[in-house]
Design an enzyme around this catalytic site. Structure first.
Site, short mmCIF file in Angstrom:
data_model
loop_
_atom_site.label_atom_id
_atom_site.label_comp_id
_atom_site.label_asym_id
_atom_site.label_seq_id
_atom_site.Cartn_x
_atom_site.Cartn_y
_atom_site.Cartn_z
N ASP A 117 -111.40 87.27 -11.60
CA ASP A 117 -112.25 86.28 -12.24
C ASP A 117 -112.30 84.96 -11.47
O ASP A 117 -112.90 84.00 -11.93
CB ASP A 117 -111.79 86.03 -13.68
CG ASP A 117 -112.93 85.64 -14.60
OD1 ASP A 117 -114.09 85.92 -14.26
OD2 ASP A 117 -112.67 85.04 -15.65
N ARG A 147 -117.70 78.62 -17.72
CA ARG A 147 -118.71 77.55 -17.74
C ARG A 147 -118.07 76.19 -18.02
O ARG A 147 -118.59 75.16 -17.59
CB ARG A 147 -119.78 77.90 -18.77
CG ARG A 147 -119.32 77.93 -20.21
CD ARG A 147 -120.25 78.75 -21.11
NE ARG A 147 -120.12 80.17 -20.83
CZ ARG A 147 -120.83 81.11 -21.45
NH1 ARG A 147 -121.73 80.76 -22.36
NH2 ARG A 147 -120.67 82.37 -21.16
N ASP A 193 -107.78 85.82 -16.32
CA ASP A 193 -108.48 85.51 -17.57
C ASP A 193 -108.08 86.51 -18.65
O ASP A 193 -108.57 87.63 -18.70
CB ASP A 193 -110.00 85.54 -17.36
CG ASP A 193 -110.75 85.20 -18.64
OD1 ASP A 193 -110.14 84.59 -19.55
OD2 ASP A 193 -111.95 85.53 -18.73
N LYS A 247 -116.17 79.13 -9.51
CA LYS A 247 -115.26 79.34 -10.63
C LYS A 247 -114.03 80.07 -10.12
O LYS A 247 -114.13 81.15 -9.55
CB LYS A 247 -115.95 80.17 -11.71
CG LYS A 247 -115.02 80.70 -12.80
CD LYS A 247 -115.72 81.74 -13.68
CE LYS A 247 -114.74 82.44 -14.61
NZ LYS A 247 -115.38 83.52 -15.39
N GLU A 258 -114.78 80.78 -20.77
CA GLU A 258 -114.10 79.62 -20.17
C GLU A 258 -114.69 79.19 -18.84
O GLU A 258 -114.57 78.04 -18.43
CB GLU A 258 -112.61 79.94 -19.99
CG GLU A 258 -112.24 80.74 -18.75
CD GLU A 258 -112.85 82.14 -18.67
OE1 GLU A 258 -113.06 82.63 -17.55
OE2 GLU A 258 -113.12 82.73 -19.74
N LYS A 270 -108.96 89.15 -24.81
CA LYS A 270 -109.74 90.33 -24.46
C LYS A 270 -109.08 91.61 -24.95
O LYS A 270 -107.85 91.63 -25.16
CB LYS A 270 -109.88 90.42 -22.93
CG LYS A 270 -110.71 89.32 -22.29
CD LYS A 270 -110.70 89.47 -20.78
CE LYS A 270 -111.52 88.40 -20.11
NZ LYS A 270 -112.97 88.57 -20.35
#
Length: 491
Positions: free
Chosen positions: A279, A342, A261, A256, A340, A268
């Protein structure tokens, strides 16, 4: 990239110790006995070493810890570091001792009186890894790259010198991962990340960058939906190392790579959002592993695939409630745009199987806060559909002392992903959040493909120093995955 120190194994010559500059390291067993090199240091310092070994302070030290004699009389060195060891220098203790030494390098010349001890390659590796410092964005003296030198005086230099190339390749891979994870998102954009991955071509890795138009043709609409609110283009980078037999199916590593993010529309909280530069830790680890494998010319076929996106709020960003179609063809109801990772992984997992038919797959992601709550910063969460494959990985992680703990998968958790509008939704709520995320990913693993999902949210980047790294990016997983491949997939 941050440079790795190259250690030198040289014959033990006690006559050189008086003139050795920087720091001299003595390895002292728990009972305080002295080998030939230590006795020479004791004579030079007029008994100071013997007095230190007999002190209460030294007696209270744990194996791997050190005391120092500053500016010792009779020696050119600025300090003698006395590291307490056990009679037998195991690989684990050797790395710990090395880390103690590495923390003191900092632009110094360090000479270790290693004598006839075993596992000196692991001692050197520990020192190399702990000496890491990310100073790319500091100015003045703090930003200067300091030249360090690590010399190990041993009775068997011919045994240890051939190990240098391998441990340096491994450290190079770890350092690349750390550098990538430590970089701020205004520097490490998706485009810059892809460019750095392309740098592996110099080592013989075949690198291919799939752009948004390519991903659209492939049907990677789950991945593309994550990045549609960002100015940074989404990409998938494919890195192939073909060191095994022609025609043998590769091991696939999938990472990933969310270069920043924000959470997207499900934004967030501001506090801590600055940490979301890390991330892309899964993609960073995959890239570092590929560098390590290529650097040591691994006799295995391995393909690394990383999905690079940026998750931002925008008028074009995906919304909670959207339904997207994955490359596999399944439809997914988006519940929270901050889940996001996954959505990135599911398309890349499917693509890896469709194109490469891998013998086994491992995906890595800083995926869930739930995994951090469950395991803290000591262990990555391990999920697998294959007990033997999982056992091999856990053994590799244990050997390399990279914390990993298996968590459950079960069809019982699938109920949480049921959707009234799509084939399923991508979030199952707070209970067992790390497991329901893994259950989602498992839907994109074909029957018969051994697969491991590693949730590295708690171990990729930490606030305090670890055994082998300063605070910040750890490079977790590079050593364990390198070991997994070396022990199980090289001829």
């Amino acid at each position: 990239m941050t440079d790795v120190i190259t250690p030198a194994f040289q014959p033990l010559d006690i006559e050189t110790l008086a003139a050795a500059e920087g720091r001299v390291v003595v390895l002292a067993p728990d009972e305080g006995s002295m080998d030939k090199g230590a006795r020479r240091v004791n004579r030079l310092t007029k008994g100071a070493l013997e007095r230190l070994l007999g002190s209460d302070g030294f007696g209270k030290l744990k194996a791997g810890e050190a005391m120092s004699l500053a500016w010792p009389v009779g020696m050119a060195a600025e300090a003698v570091d006395v590291v307490k060891i056990e009679k037998r220098l195991t690989p684990e203790l050797a790395r710990k001792v090395g880390a103690t030494i590495g923390a003191k390098l900092n632009g110094k010349a360090v000479t270790v009186i290693a004598g006839s001890h075993r596992n000196l390659d692991q001692l050197a590796l520990g020192a190399m890894l702990r000496a890491y410092a990310f100073v790319a964005h500091k100015t003045g003296e703090a930003g200067e790259v300091k030249d360090s030198a690590l010399t190990l005086l041993t009775t068997q230099p011919d045994q240890w010198t051939p190990t240098v190339a391998g441990i340096k390749a491994l450290a190079d891979g770890v350092f690349l991962t750390r550098d990538l994870v430590n970089e701020p998102s205004n520097v490490l954009t998706t485009t810059e990340f892809a460019k750095r991955a392309e740098g592996l071509k110099e080592l013989g890795v075949e690198v291919e960058v799939l752009e948004e138009a390519d991903l659209e043709k492939l049907g990677m609409r789950a991945l593309l939906a994550v990045g549609q609110g960002s100015e940074s283009p989404s990409k998938v980078v494919v890195m192939q190392w073909k060191g095994g037999k022609d025609g043998d199916a590769p091991v696939a590593l999938i990472g990933k790579g969310v270069c920043f993010d924000s959470g997207g529309i499900s934004i967030k909280p501001a506090g801590g959002m600055e940490d979301m530069t890390m991330d892309m830790g899964g993609a960073g680890t995959v890239t570092g592993v590929m560098k390590a494998l290529a650097g040591r010319k691994a006799a295995a076929n391995v393909v690394g695939l990383i999905g690079l996106v940026e998750n931002m709020p925008d008028g074009k960003a995906q919304r909670p409630g959207d339904i997207v179609t994955t490359m596999k063809g399944d439809t997914v109801e988006v519940i929270n745009t901050d889940a996001e990772g996954r959505m990135v992984l599911c398309d890349v997992l499917w693509y890896a199987q469709e194109r490469f038919s891998p013998v086994a797959m491992v995906d890595l992601a800083t995926l869930t806060g739930a995994c951090v709550i469950a395991l803290g910063h000591e262990n990555a969460g391990v999920f697998s559909n294959d007990d033997d494959f999982c056992r091999d990985f856990l053994k590799a992680a244990e050997t390399e002392e990279e914390g990993a703990w298996r968590l459950p998968l079960s069809p019982a958790y699938d109920k949480a992903l049921e959707s009234a509008k799509a084939d399923f939704k991508h979030v199952g709520g707070r209970p067992a959040g790390a497991t329901t995320a893994a259950q989602f990913l498992q839907r994109f693993v074909k029957d018969g493909v051994p697969w491991i999902h590693l949730d590295i949210a708690g171990v990729a980047d930490v606030k305090s120093p670890t055994a082998l790294a300063p605070k910040g990016a750890t490079g977790w997983g590079v050593r364990a995955l390198n070991r997994l491949i070396a022990d199980n997939y090289e001829g």
